[in-house]
Design a protein around this motif. Structure first.
Motif, mmCIF file in Angstrom:
data_model
loop_
_atom_site.group_PDB
_atom_site.id
_atom_site.type_symbol
_atom_site.label_atom_id
_atom_site.label_comp_id
_atom_site.label_asym_id
_atom_site.label_seq_id
_atom_site.Cartn_x
_atom_site.Cartn_y
_atom_site.Cartn_z
ATOM 1 N N PRO A 88 -16.726 4.426 15.069
ATOM 2 C CA PRO A 88 -15.434 4.268 15.761
ATOM 3 C C PRO A 88 -15.195 2.842 16.241
ATOM 4 C CG PRO A 88 -16.550 6.257 16.518
ATOM 5 C CD PRO A 88 -17.537 5.493 15.688
ATOM 6 N N GLU A 89 -16.238 2.168 16.728
ATOM 7 C CA GLU A 89 -16.082 0.788 17.194
ATOM 8 C C GLU A 89 -15.710 -0.134 16.039
ATOM 9 O OE1 GLU A 89 -19.932 0.269 18.872
ATOM 10 O OE2 GLU A 89 -19.301 0.839 20.888
ATOM 11 N N MET A 90 -16.333 0.085 14.887
ATOM 12 C CA MET A 90 -16.016 -0.725 13.715
ATOM 13 C C MET A 90 -14.561 -0.529 13.300
ATOM 14 S SD MET A 90 -15.480 -0.470 10.165
ATOM 15 C CE MET A 90 -16.293 1.044 9.661
ATOM 16 N N LEU A 91 -14.094 0.714 13.284
ATOM 17 C CA LEU A 91 -12.711 0.999 12.901
ATOM 18 C C LEU A 91 -11.725 0.397 13.900
ATOM 19 C CD1 LEU A 91 -12.958 4.733 11.742
ATOM 20 C CD2 LEU A 91 -12.860 2.683 10.320
ATOM 21 N N LEU A 92 -12.054 0.468 15.183
ATOM 22 C CA LEU A 92 -11.179 -0.114 16.199
ATOM 23 C C LEU A 92 -11.120 -1.628 16.065
ATOM 24 C CD1 LEU A 92 -12.135 2.045 19.321
ATOM 25 C CD2 LEU A 92 -9.979 2.097 18.059
ATOM 26 N N ASP A 93 -12.254 -2.266 15.788
ATOM 27 C CA ASP A 93 -12.277 -3.722 15.609
ATOM 28 C C ASP A 93 -11.429 -4.134 14.416
ATOM 29 O OD1 ASP A 93 -13.880 -4.081 17.783
ATOM 30 O OD2 ASP A 93 -15.717 -4.498 16.662
ATOM 31 N N LEU A 94 -11.615 -3.448 13.281
ATOM 32 C CA LEU A 94 -10.863 -3.781 12.075
ATOM 33 C C LEU A 94 -9.376 -3.534 12.277
ATOM 34 C CD1 LEU A 94 -10.846 -4.622 9.094
ATOM 35 C CD2 LEU A 94 -11.174 -2.215 8.500
ATOM 36 N N SER A 95 -9.054 -2.417 12.902
ATOM 37 C CA SER A 95 -7.645 -2.078 13.131
ATOM 38 C C SER A 95 -6.979 -3.095 14.043
ATOM 39 C CB SER A 95 -7.536 -0.678 13.739
ATOM 40 O OG SER A 95 -8.091 0.287 12.886
ATOM 41 N N SER A 96 -7.669 -3.467 15.108
ATOM 42 C CA SER A 96 -7.107 -4.434 16.042
ATOM 43 C C SER A 96 -6.824 -5.757 15.345
ATOM 44 C CB SER A 96 -8.077 -4.639 17.209
ATOM 45 O OG SER A 96 -7.524 -5.529 18.156
ATOM 46 N N LEU A 97 -7.748 -6.182 14.500
ATOM 47 C CA LEU A 97 -7.574 -7.438 13.770
ATOM 48 C C LEU A 97 -6.358 -7.377 12.851
ATOM 49 C CD1 LEU A 97 -10.326 -9.503 12.006
ATOM 50 C CD2 LEU A 97 -8.420 -8.670 10.656
ATOM 51 N N LEU A 98 -6.288 -6.314 12.048
ATOM 52 C CA LEU A 98 -5.239 -6.215 11.033
ATOM 53 C C LEU A 98 -3.873 -5.973 11.658
ATOM 54 C CD1 LEU A 98 -5.000 -6.329 7.952
ATOM 55 C CD2 LEU A 98 -5.232 -3.853 7.910
ATOM 56 N N ILE A 99 -3.805 -5.053 12.627
ATOM 57 C CA ILE A 99 -2.528 -4.743 13.271
ATOM 58 C C ILE A 99 -2.019 -5.941 14.061
ATOM 59 C CG2 ILE A 99 -1.424 -3.324 15.045
ATOM 60 C CD1 ILE A 99 -3.325 -1.028 14.130
ATOM 61 N N SER A 100 -2.904 -6.594 14.808
ATOM 62 C CA SER A 100 -2.491 -7.753 15.601
ATOM 63 C C SER A 100 -1.970 -8.878 14.719
ATOM 64 C CB SER A 100 -3.661 -8.261 16.453
ATOM 65 O OG SER A 100 -4.041 -7.306 17.410
ATOM 66 N N LEU B 133 12.055 3.768 11.907
ATOM 67 C CA LEU B 133 12.023 2.761 10.854
ATOM 68 C C LEU B 133 10.554 2.623 10.454
ATOM 69 C CD1 LEU B 133 13.253 0.444 9.148
ATOM 70 C CD2 LEU B 133 12.849 -1.062 11.102
ATOM 71 N N ALA B 134 10.241 3.039 9.256
ATOM 72 C CA ALA B 134 8.848 3.096 8.816
ATOM 73 C C ALA B 134 8.561 2.022 7.780
ATOM 74 C CB ALA B 134 8.536 4.475 8.226
ATOM 75 N N VAL B 135 7.512 1.260 8.041
ATOM 76 C CA VAL B 135 7.035 0.240 7.098
ATOM 77 C C VAL B 135 5.665 0.684 6.619
ATOM 78 C CG1 VAL B 135 6.361 -2.161 6.803
ATOM 79 C CG2 VAL B 135 8.279 -1.592 8.304
ATOM 80 N N GLU B 136 5.495 0.781 5.312
ATOM 81 C CA GLU B 136 4.216 1.216 4.750
ATOM 82 C C GLU B 136 3.612 0.091 3.912
ATOM 83 O OE1 GLU B 136 2.226 4.663 1.884
ATOM 84 O OE2 GLU B 136 4.396 4.599 2.187
ATOM 85 N N ILE B 137 2.369 -0.244 4.223
ATOM 86 C CA ILE B 137 1.636 -1.283 3.505
ATOM 87 C C ILE B 137 0.303 -0.678 3.069
ATOM 88 C CG2 ILE B 137 0.638 -3.593 3.618
ATOM 89 C CD1 ILE B 137 2.498 -4.064 6.090
ATOM 90 N N SER B 138 0.038 -0.683 1.775
ATOM 91 C CA SER B 138 -1.200 -0.100 1.246
ATOM 92 C C SER B 138 -2.100 -1.217 0.738
ATOM 93 C CB SER B 138 -0.897 0.893 0.126
ATOM 94 O OG SER B 138 -0.110 1.961 0.604
ATOM 95 N N PHE C 160 -6.646 1.310 2.217
ATOM 96 C CA PHE C 160 -6.213 1.859 3.498
ATOM 97 C C PHE C 160 -4.741 1.525 3.710
ATOM 98 C CE2 PHE C 160 -8.764 -1.941 4.071
ATOM 99 C CZ PHE C 160 -7.938 -2.793 4.771
ATOM 100 N N ASP C 161 -4.101 2.373 4.482
ATOM 101 C CA ASP C 161 -2.648 2.302 4.644
ATOM 102 C C ASP C 161 -2.291 1.934 6.070
ATOM 103 O OD1 ASP C 161 -1.675 3.496 1.986
ATOM 104 O OD2 ASP C 161 -3.139 4.966 2.672
ATOM 105 N N LEU C 162 -1.434 0.942 6.204
ATOM 106 C CA LEU C 162 -0.906 0.542 7.512
ATOM 107 C C LEU C 162 0.543 0.981 7.589
ATOM 108 C CD1 LEU C 162 -1.024 -0.956 10.224
ATOM 109 C CD2 LEU C 162 -0.481 -3.070 8.994
ATOM 110 N N LEU C 163 0.852 1.796 8.580
ATOM 111 C CA LEU C 163 2.222 2.223 8.840
ATOM 112 C C LEU C 163 2.681 1.619 10.159
ATOM 113 C CD1 LEU C 163 2.038 6.032 7.946
ATOM 114 C CD2 LEU C 163 3.071 4.229 6.584
#
Length: 327
Positions: A234-246, A289-294, A304-307
């Motif tokens: 979970p920590e790894m996923l949160l770190d990666l998500s924070s980086l990519l989303i930010s 308003l949905a933006v999808e990036i795969s 992985f998919d970013l919405l």
């Protein structure tokens, strides 16, 4: 001075408009436009094109494929790549394929002129900007291009962290009702087991949630790439998500002149099915308003998919922010 025949190839109306505005006003040009690689290739084969300003991420034939075709057919024209994909490997590949220069989107007029002058294509003393007629741009096209630029910056950061080449898609931008959003989420989760990380954001009255969806079968490979076997999944996923989303939100914010405040990322429905994710969160996603990036990682079975899910009220504010780009 005879006119130079210049072809702009980009699937985005906004991107073509921005390039037209960035070209030196006093440069005598015969301008052509193409909305895709195949159209551009057909025009170049007709002859007479001196310079090609080329995007990389396009639906029918991307910029890499077009460069390869130009080389294979020995078609002569100077190609300057203008792209949101600013990964070091992307720059290396296009120059290897024969491009004479690379410019990041959105093209800075000063940098574009300096590049043209350094290649001997213009006199460095030409006046800078000109208004060239380029037509209207719709909201979806404008916002998709804003997202495209932000997505490219996020991918460049991800590529450095993971040591991989990130294959970029064309982002999908749609206004979805709750049922349609559920279908989009179901499409994103092609396997039965997945994990999603959610992070809220707000700025300038524009608000929404980012949802990053991982397939469970790929999580171990992601951990290996991040060299994070010493701490929990979970920590790894949160770190990666924070980086990519930010990185993606920062790229959007910079272009529309807002500052987003972000909530703490949360792991939602870990190891749950997509139906369970929808059930847990359906009250939060009405009309959006949905933006999808795969994203895909070259050489690895990782997708992985970013919405990015913007609230309905945000659309009007986004339209106002984009008005100067669309006009």
């Amino acid at each position: 001075m005879p006119a130079v025949s210049l072809l702009i190839c980009d699937d985005s109306n906004l991107a073509r408009k921005q390039l037209l505005r960035a070209l030196p006003a006093a440069w005598p040009l015969d301008i052509h436009q193409a909305a895709g690689g195949r159209e551009a290739l057909a025009r170049i084969r007709q002859g007479g094109i001196d310079i090609l300003l080329l995007d990389l991420t396009m639906p029918d034939m991307d910029g890499y494929q077009l460069l390869a075709e130009l080389r294979a057919d020995s078609l002569e024209c100077k190609v300057i790549v203008v792209s949101a994909d600013i990964q070091d490997e992307a720059v290396r590949r296009v120059l290897e394929l024969g491009a004479v220069a690379f410019i990041r989107k959105p093209a800075d007029p000063v940098h574009l002129q300096q590049t043209l002058a350094s290649l001997g294509l213009i006199d460095g003393e030409l006046s800078m900007l000109g208004i060239r007629e380029s037509g209207e741009v719709e909201f979806r096209d404008a916002f998709r291009e804003v997202v495209n630029i932000a997505m490219g910056r996020a991918a460049a950061l991800l590529a450095k962290v993971l040591g991989v080449f990130v294959q970029l898609p064309i982002p999908n931008v749609n206004v979805l009702e709750v049922g349609e959003l559920h279908m989009a989420l179901a499409d994103a989760g092609q396997s039965n087991r997945l994990t999603a990380v959610c992070q809220g954001y707000i700025g300038g009255g524009i608000a929404g949630e980012a949802l990053l969806i991982f397939h469970d079968s790929e999580v171990a490979e992601m951990a290996r790439l991040m060299r994070t076997t010493e701490y929990r999944e979970p920590e790894m996923l949160l770190d990666l998500s924070s980086l990519l989303i930010s990185a993606c939100l920062s790229g959007i914010a910079e272009q529309i002149d807002v500052v987003f405040s972000q909530g703490h990322p949360q792991v939602l429905g870990q190891h749950a099915s997509i139906n369970e994710l929808i059930r847990l969160n359906q009250q939060r996603w009405e009309s959006t308003l949905a933006v999808e990036i795969s994203y895909s990682l070259e050489g690895h079975d990782v997708h992985f998919d970013l919405l990015l899910l913007f609230t309905e009220d945000s659309v009007e504010l986004l339209s106002r922010k984009l008005a100067y780009l669309m006009s």
